[in-house]
Design a protein around this motif. Structure first.
Motif, PDB file in Angstrom:
ATOM      1  N   LYS A  58       1.503  53.195 -62.408  1.00 18.71           N
ATOM      2  CA  LYS A  58       1.181  52.509 -61.145  1.00 18.71           C
ATOM      3  C   LYS A  58       1.690  51.069 -61.176  1.00 18.71           C
ATOM      4  N   HIS A  92      -8.813  53.256 -52.888  1.00 17.88           N
ATOM      5  CA  HIS A  92      -9.745  54.024 -53.722  1.00 17.88           C
ATOM      6  C   HIS A  92      -9.634  55.508 -53.379  1.00 17.88           C
ATOM      7  N   GLY A  93      -9.825  56.346 -54.374  1.00 14.08           N
ATOM      8  CA  GLY A  93      -9.785  57.792 -54.184  1.00 14.08           C
ATOM      9  C   GLY A  93     -11.144  58.360 -53.825  1.00 14.08           C
ATOM     10  N   ASP A 103     -13.016  60.052 -56.866  1.00 11.60           N
ATOM     11  CA  ASP A 103     -13.157  59.254 -58.083  1.00 11.60           C
ATOM     12  C   ASP A 103     -14.484  59.599 -58.765  1.00 11.60           C
ATOM     13  N   GLY A 125      -7.796  61.305 -53.686  1.00 13.07           N
ATOM     14  CA  GLY A 125      -7.393  61.279 -55.083  1.00 13.07           C
ATOM     15  C   GLY A 125      -8.560  61.024 -55.996  1.00 13.07           C
ATOM     16  N   LEU A 170      -5.408  58.062 -59.701  1.00 16.49           N
ATOM     17  CA  LEU A 170      -4.512  58.005 -58.538  1.00 16.49           C
ATOM     18  C   LEU A 170      -3.030  58.082 -58.905  1.00 16.49           C
ATOM     19  N   HIS A 226      -0.595  59.512 -56.464  1.00 14.86           N
ATOM     20  CA  HIS A 226      -0.541  58.821 -55.175  1.00 14.86           C
ATOM     21  C   HIS A 226       0.196  57.489 -55.260  1.00 14.86           C
ATOM     22  N   ILE A 262       0.163  54.278 -52.674  1.00 16.55           N
ATOM     23  CA  ILE A 262      -0.278  52.964 -53.156  1.00 16.55           C
ATOM     24  C   ILE A 262       0.817  51.933 -52.901  1.00 16.55           C
TER      25      ILE A 262
END
Length: 168
Positions: free
Chosen positions: A21, A118-119, A122, A146, A150, A153, A157
């Motif tokens: 990420k 935020h997923g 989570d 997600g 994540l 994703h 993001i």
């Protein structure tokens, strides 16, 4: 003071400074001509020590700052923003706020703009924690389908990060 923001990344507890990420977001920021750095917190479990390291790194910079953090790194970035004078923005991914036993340690950030991703699924940091924080801080909030990491994703993001950078 340079007008272009300096982007500084803070990774999560179980991660490293140049995970997938952060690397993707750093590439996007570099493509925009921004200077980036990712602080290495490996071996540092104490969030306060991480905050002190981030503040020590950023304090001497004569540039506006964009702090980006994931999970514990989100907590660290938000806490550091309260101690740094030139934070234009906070971009937080599944930030570890209001965790059981540590609710009182959730920081009050100081930044011109705050955005959270935020997923919904989570299972490490409850999504309700980011909803609460966003409401209290009047922060932007993007909820996606997600989990905590994540990693599936990164494109989404980066799209949110790109929009965020447009505004800071």
């Amino acid at each position: 003071m340079s007008r272009q923001p300096y982007v500084c990344f803070s990774h999560g507890k179980e991660s490293g400074p140049w995970g997938s990420k952060i690397s993707a977001m750093a590439d996007l920021a570099r493509d925009r001509g921004l200077e980036v750095e990712s602080i290495d917190y490996r071996g540092m479990d104490d969030p306060a020590a991480r905050v002190a390291k981030l503040v020590a790194h950023c304090q001497p910079l004569q540039k506006p700052l964009v702090l980006v953090g994931s999970s514990m790194g989100g907590h660290v970035a938000a806490a550091a923003s309260a101690q740094l004078p030139a934070v234009r923005g906070l971009f937080l991914i599944a930030p570890a706020f209001y965790m059981p036993g540590y609710e009182a340690l959730t920081p009050t950030p100081r930044a011109a703009r705050i955005t959270i991703v935020h997923g919904w699924r989570d299972d490490v940091v409850p999504v309700d924690n980011s909803i609460r924080f966003a409401r209290e801080q009047r922060a932007g909030l993007h909820l996606i389908d997600g989990d905590h990491r994540l990693t599936d994703h990164i494109f989404e993001i980066n799209r949110f990060f790109d929009w965020f950078l447009d505004d800071v």
